[in-house]
Scaffold this motif. Structure first.
Motif, short mmCIF file in Angstrom:
data_model
loop_
_atom_site.label_atom_id
_atom_site.label_comp_id
_atom_site.label_asym_id
_atom_site.label_seq_id
_atom_site.Cartn_x
_atom_site.Cartn_y
_atom_site.Cartn_z
N PRO A 63 50.69 -102.87 63.73
CA PRO A 63 49.36 -102.78 64.35
C PRO A 63 49.43 -102.75 65.88
O PRO A 63 48.62 -102.07 66.52
CB PRO A 63 48.67 -104.06 63.87
CG PRO A 63 49.38 -104.44 62.61
CD PRO A 63 50.79 -104.00 62.80
N ARG A 64 50.39 -103.47 66.47
CA ARG A 64 50.52 -103.47 67.93
C ARG A 64 51.02 -102.13 68.44
O ARG A 64 50.62 -101.67 69.51
CB ARG A 64 51.47 -104.60 68.39
CG ARG A 64 50.91 -105.97 68.15
CD ARG A 64 49.69 -106.23 69.01
NE ARG A 64 50.04 -106.75 70.32
CZ ARG A 64 49.18 -106.91 71.32
NH1 ARG A 64 47.92 -106.55 71.15
NH2 ARG A 64 49.58 -107.39 72.46
N VAL A 65 51.93 -101.52 67.69
CA VAL A 65 52.46 -100.22 68.12
C VAL A 65 51.34 -99.17 68.05
O VAL A 65 51.22 -98.31 68.92
CB VAL A 65 53.67 -99.79 67.25
CG1 VAL A 65 54.07 -98.35 67.53
CG2 VAL A 65 54.85 -100.73 67.50
N LEU A 114 50.31 -105.96 77.35
CA LEU A 114 51.39 -105.14 76.82
C LEU A 114 51.27 -103.69 77.26
O LEU A 114 52.27 -103.03 77.56
CB LEU A 114 51.36 -105.26 75.30
CG LEU A 114 52.60 -104.86 74.52
CD1 LEU A 114 53.84 -105.55 75.05
CD2 LEU A 114 52.42 -105.20 73.05
N THR A 115 50.04 -103.19 77.34
CA THR A 115 49.84 -101.79 77.70
C THR A 115 50.45 -101.49 79.07
O THR A 115 51.15 -100.49 79.24
CB THR A 115 48.33 -101.46 77.72
OG1 THR A 115 47.78 -101.90 76.49
CG2 THR A 115 48.09 -99.99 77.89
N GLU A 116 50.20 -102.39 80.01
CA GLU A 116 50.75 -102.18 81.35
C GLU A 116 52.28 -102.22 81.33
O GLU A 116 52.94 -101.44 82.00
CB GLU A 116 50.20 -103.24 82.32
CG GLU A 116 48.94 -102.81 83.03
CD GLU A 116 48.97 -101.34 83.46
OE1 GLU A 116 49.83 -100.98 84.31
OE2 GLU A 116 48.17 -100.53 82.93
N ALA A 117 52.81 -103.14 80.55
CA ALA A 117 54.27 -103.26 80.46
C ALA A 117 54.87 -101.97 79.92
O ALA A 117 55.90 -101.50 80.40
CB ALA A 117 54.65 -104.44 79.57
N VAL A 118 54.21 -101.38 78.93
CA VAL A 118 54.70 -100.14 78.34
C VAL A 118 54.64 -99.01 79.38
O VAL A 118 55.59 -98.24 79.55
CB VAL A 118 53.88 -99.78 77.07
CG1 VAL A 118 54.14 -98.35 76.64
CG2 VAL A 118 54.21 -100.75 75.95
N GLY A 122 44.41 -96.57 67.71
CA GLY A 122 45.55 -95.70 68.02
C GLY A 122 45.84 -95.56 69.49
O GLY A 122 46.58 -94.66 69.91
N SER A 123 45.30 -96.49 70.32
CA SER A 123 45.43 -96.31 71.77
C SER A 123 46.88 -96.43 72.25
O SER A 123 47.31 -95.70 73.14
CB SER A 123 44.56 -97.34 72.49
OG SER A 123 44.96 -98.65 72.11
N MET A 124 47.65 -97.36 71.66
CA MET A 124 48.99 -97.57 72.15
C MET A 124 49.90 -96.38 71.83
O MET A 124 50.60 -95.86 72.69
CB MET A 124 49.57 -98.86 71.56
CG MET A 124 50.91 -99.26 72.13
SD MET A 124 50.83 -99.73 73.88
CE MET A 124 50.47 -101.49 73.73
N VAL A 125 49.84 -95.94 70.58
CA VAL A 125 50.72 -94.83 70.21
C VAL A 125 50.30 -93.55 70.96
O VAL A 125 51.15 -92.76 71.39
CB VAL A 125 50.77 -94.65 68.66
CG1 VAL A 125 49.48 -94.15 68.08
CG2 VAL A 125 51.92 -93.74 68.28
N SER A 126 49.00 -93.39 71.22
CA SER A 126 48.55 -92.22 71.99
C SER A 126 49.11 -92.27 73.41
O SER A 126 49.53 -91.26 73.97
CB SER A 126 47.03 -92.17 72.10
OG SER A 126 46.47 -92.17 70.82
#
Lengths: 232, 277, 259
Positions: A154-156, A211-215, A161-165
């Motif tokens: 779910p986090r990925v 996490l988003t910023e870290a990615v 779907g914002s993270m995978v996008s």
């Protein structure tokens, strides 16, 4: 890196996570009117339901899940697919997208092939059937597959779907995320490797805030210089 | 304590100051250190140092139970294998199971079967492996305590951790957590394991000679100690999941495929060889 | 079950990368994974070492006792090597008596130590024909992530070089370090189709067609070899593999020697 920031508190099996009035959700159990964690994870409370989002654990198939499987055996009218769960999962020829003659399964899928498929049914003793009749279902060619803990899926994927996008946009890779923790990545070698690294980061830091910023930072750091992301 | 005073005269394992040969008081544990998530392949793992014991525990599962005929359509099997490395004891132990390790494996399996939510995973097995790398008495307690951390690390749903400790009697005095010499020359040893939240006893063995009164003293010491050990188990699990981003970048291999250089490349470095020490 | 099979997709990916000189974990084709050596890990052993080769993790313990020599070698100590592939280390390992894999592994490690004359076994004779030191090398594989041949061999060499013979306890004078005279280093190369990869990772090992382990000493001389799997090598490939083994061996040897 600041953005990798604070961790959300971890609860441990046996720890009290809710008193009377709260209903036990996934990853918890109740005893004597109180709710306790049944798994190592992050406490979550929603409308009177308290649950623990696990940090690790095996994939347990659920009806409708999109999964990435590997063909490990075949019979005259079915294939046996490893979906990274405790239970082997047959895919019947009639659930494939093809018209398969009896005894002719090897023409369509061979042992070692990787497929995107769905869980058709799970019965009470966890017998699983797969189907390839959903829209995205197909045999996967090219690219690579990495495996992560299914609890981090779910986090990925992220909210809607914002993270995978984000990872697809920044790296230019095509990505399929199976609920069973298998992820298919396709792009040039460098981009796929950077995307894989970003996914590993999410896996390790699933309970982190920001996490988003870290990615974003990770991908910016690892991307080849002088080459921007490809349009997707 | 009065026990200590009345026994002081003729003892060898307890000194005149009431201290044991390794300097501990009767109710002191040996130093314990626990680390979670130490192996790559296993679904969950833990390492424990407990006095002179060094023990690894790993968990696989729930996974398809083999052989098939052992599968239970209603629940998961919890199977433990306790094993001692040949070099873990002073006289080399022949590899492979002996009667002692088979028995220990059985009682540990049964201890965990009561806390794992086995009914959630029909037809599977949860496999627990305990490897004693260096033994100094109390290996089953150390192994069980580590295995419990490994189970939680693997994400196996369970009611609580299980915590284990032993107490015994040396020179007539009830003492906590016997070391090897105390176990060899002592009068009794009583390993136990409990579910700390509820106090349920899930493992209990005893050999030697204890009065009923001494048994209750021994259990009192052990129960008290498991509270401290339980905190160390929990702490190990919390630490496991607080790695920093820098750690991940350090551990992750550089992405494959060379970066296209946008300036003249520097002279090539030695292109192979071990990178670490 | 999936443990044994590498998907066609990953085979293609690994091969495609390798054909441009790259590997999934970022290494070059003739670059081994990092080696870490942790000596004297086990106090109950006369010598020990925990060695990590990438994520492959082995613990080797040396035990010594006094016993009778073999009749055909009345003046030399006895060396005995065993490997336990304990089920902790991999979902594919099962409990039970050693399988052919474990026996081959033990014998290849044993050959490297024995044939290189790493330990002067004659100096482990106490009374000819009657009493000699028996040296047990017990290899415990803790985490299997590819290339056990080299990891186990490094563990054995590092453990032996830290071993102190317990002579005093046997009434045989003062304790002494083992007489170590040579430094064998094993380097394993896997062949995938037409490509050669040093120190194969788990996936690389599973898809390898052939495997060659070459143990060289500090002079670059060959002390043991073992070819495995059903594929074959050209003679040219064998020579390339030996040259790489000499070169990589030179880099790894100091890691095993330093105390």
């Amino acid at each position: 890196m600041q953005s990798s920031g604070a961790l959300r508190p971890i609860v441990i099996p046996g720890e009290a996570v809710g008193g009377p009035g709260l209903k036990p959700g996934p990853g918890t159990y109740s005893e004597g009117g109180r709710v306790f964690a049944a798994q190592l994870g992050i406490r979550d409370e929603h409308e009177g339901l308290v649950s623990v989002i696990p940090l690790n654990g095996r994939y347990i198939p659920q009806r409708g899940d999109a999964v990435i499987g590997e063909v490990v055996d075949q019979g005259p009218s079915h294939w046996l697919v490893d979906i990274h769960s405790p239970y082997p999962a047959p895919l019947h020829a009639t659930e494939s997208p093809w018209r398969v003659e009896f005894g002719d399964t090897a023409r369509y899928l061979k042992v070692g092939d990787v497929i995107m498929c769905h869980v058709l049914s799970v019965d009470e003793i966890k017998r699983v059937q797969l189907t390839m009749q959903e829209r995205e279902a197909r045999r996967l060619n090219g690219g690579m597959v990495i495996e992560i803990s299914p609890t981090k899926v779910p986090r990925v994927i992220g909210k809607q779907g914002s993270m995978v996008s984000l990872i697809m946009d920044l790296t230019g890779c095509r990505i399929y995320v199976g609920q069973n923790g298998r992820i298919w990545l396709d792009g040039d070698d460098r981009s796929a490797a950077v995307a894989a690294l970003a996914i590993r980061l999410i896996e390790e830091r699933a309970q982190a805030v920001g996490l988003t910023e870290a990615v974003r930072e990770l991908i910016a750091r690892e991307q080849p210089r002088g080459r921007g992301p490809r349009p997707s | 304590m009065e026990d200590i005073e009345h026994i002081e005269k003729e003892m060898k394992l307890i000194g005149a100051d009431g201290r044991r040969l390794d300097g501990r008081r009767f109710d002191e544990l040996r130093p314990i250190r626990i680390e979670a998530g130490v192996l790559r392949r296993a679904d969950g793992s833990a390492y424990i140092e407990w006095g002179g014991n060094k023990v690894l525990a790993a968990v696989y599962g729930p996974r398809e139970a083999h052989p098939r005929h052992l599968q239970d359509p209603a629940r998961a099997l919890v199977q433990c294998r306790y094993n001692m490395a040949p070099f873990s004891v002073s006289d080399r132990k022949r590899p492979g199971p002996d009667r002692r390790s088979v028995e220990i494996s059985k009682v540990i399996s049964e201890a965990f079967a009561s806390v794992v939510f086995v009914e959630q995973f029909p037809r599977t097995s949860v496999d627990i492996f305990i490897e004693v790398l260096q033994a100094d008495a109390g290996t089953r307690c150390a192994g069980l305590t580590a295995a419990s951390v490994a189970l939680a690390d693997a994400g196996v749903p369970m009611r609580d951790l299980v915590t284990s400790c032993a107490s015994g009697k040396i020179d007539g005095v009830v003492c906590l957590d016997l070391n090897k010499d105390e176990d060899n020359f002592g009068d009794a040893d009583c390993p136990m394991a409990i579910v700390p939240r509820t106090g349920d006893v899930v493992l209990l063995q005893m050999d030697g000679h204890l009065t009923y009164d001494e048994f209750q003293k021994a259990m009192g010491l052990s129960i008290d100690a498991t509270k401290r050990i339980y905190e160390q188990q929990r702490d190990a699990l919390r630490r496991r999941y607080s790695v920093t981003l820098e750690d991940i970048l350090k551990e992750s291999p550089p992405a494959a495929a060379p970066v296209e250089p946008d300036e003249p490349s520097s002279p090539p470095e030695e292109d192979f060889g071990p990178e670490g020490i | 079950m999936s443990e044994e099979v590498v998907s066609e997709l990953m085979r293609a990916h690994v091969y495609r990368l390798a054909s441009t000189g790259q590997r999934v974990d970022g290494r070059g084709l003739d670059q081994p994974r990092p080696v870490t050596v942790n000596r004297a890990f086990v106090k109950t052993a006369e010598g020990s070492a925990r060695v990590k080769l990438g994520n492959t993790d082995v613990l080797v313990g040396i035990k010594m006792s006094v016993g009778e020599p073999y009749p055909d070698t009345p003046n030399t100590g006895v060396l005995s090597t065993s490997v336990e592939l304990i089920p902790m280390a991999s979902p594919t390992f099962e409990a039970g008596p050693p399988r052919p894999d474990a026996i081959e592994l033990a014998r290849v490690v044993d050959r490297g130590v024995r044939e290189s004359k790493m330990v002067n076994m004659e100096r482990l004779c106490i009374t000819p024909k009657e009493k000699v030191w028996i040296l047990f090398i017990d290899i415990h594989v803790l985490d299997y992530d590819g290339n056990l041949f080299d990891a186990c061999s490094y563990g054995a060499v590092a453990a032996l070089s830290s071993t102190i013979a317990p002579a005093k306890a046997q009434g045989l004078g003062d304790d002494f370090p083992l007489p170590v005279e040579h430094w064998p280093v094993s380097v394993t190369t896997a062949k995938i189709k037409d490509l050669l990869l040093v120190d194969p990772s788990l996936d690389e090992e599973r898809m390898a067609d052939a495997r060659l382990t070459v143990t060289t000493d500090e002079n670059g001389d060959i002390r043991a070899m073992q070819k495995g799997l059903s594929g074959s090598f050209t003679y040219e490939e064998v020579k390339r593999i030996i040259e790489t083994a000499q070169r990589v061996g030179r880099d790894i040897r100091p890691l095993l020697q330093s105390s």
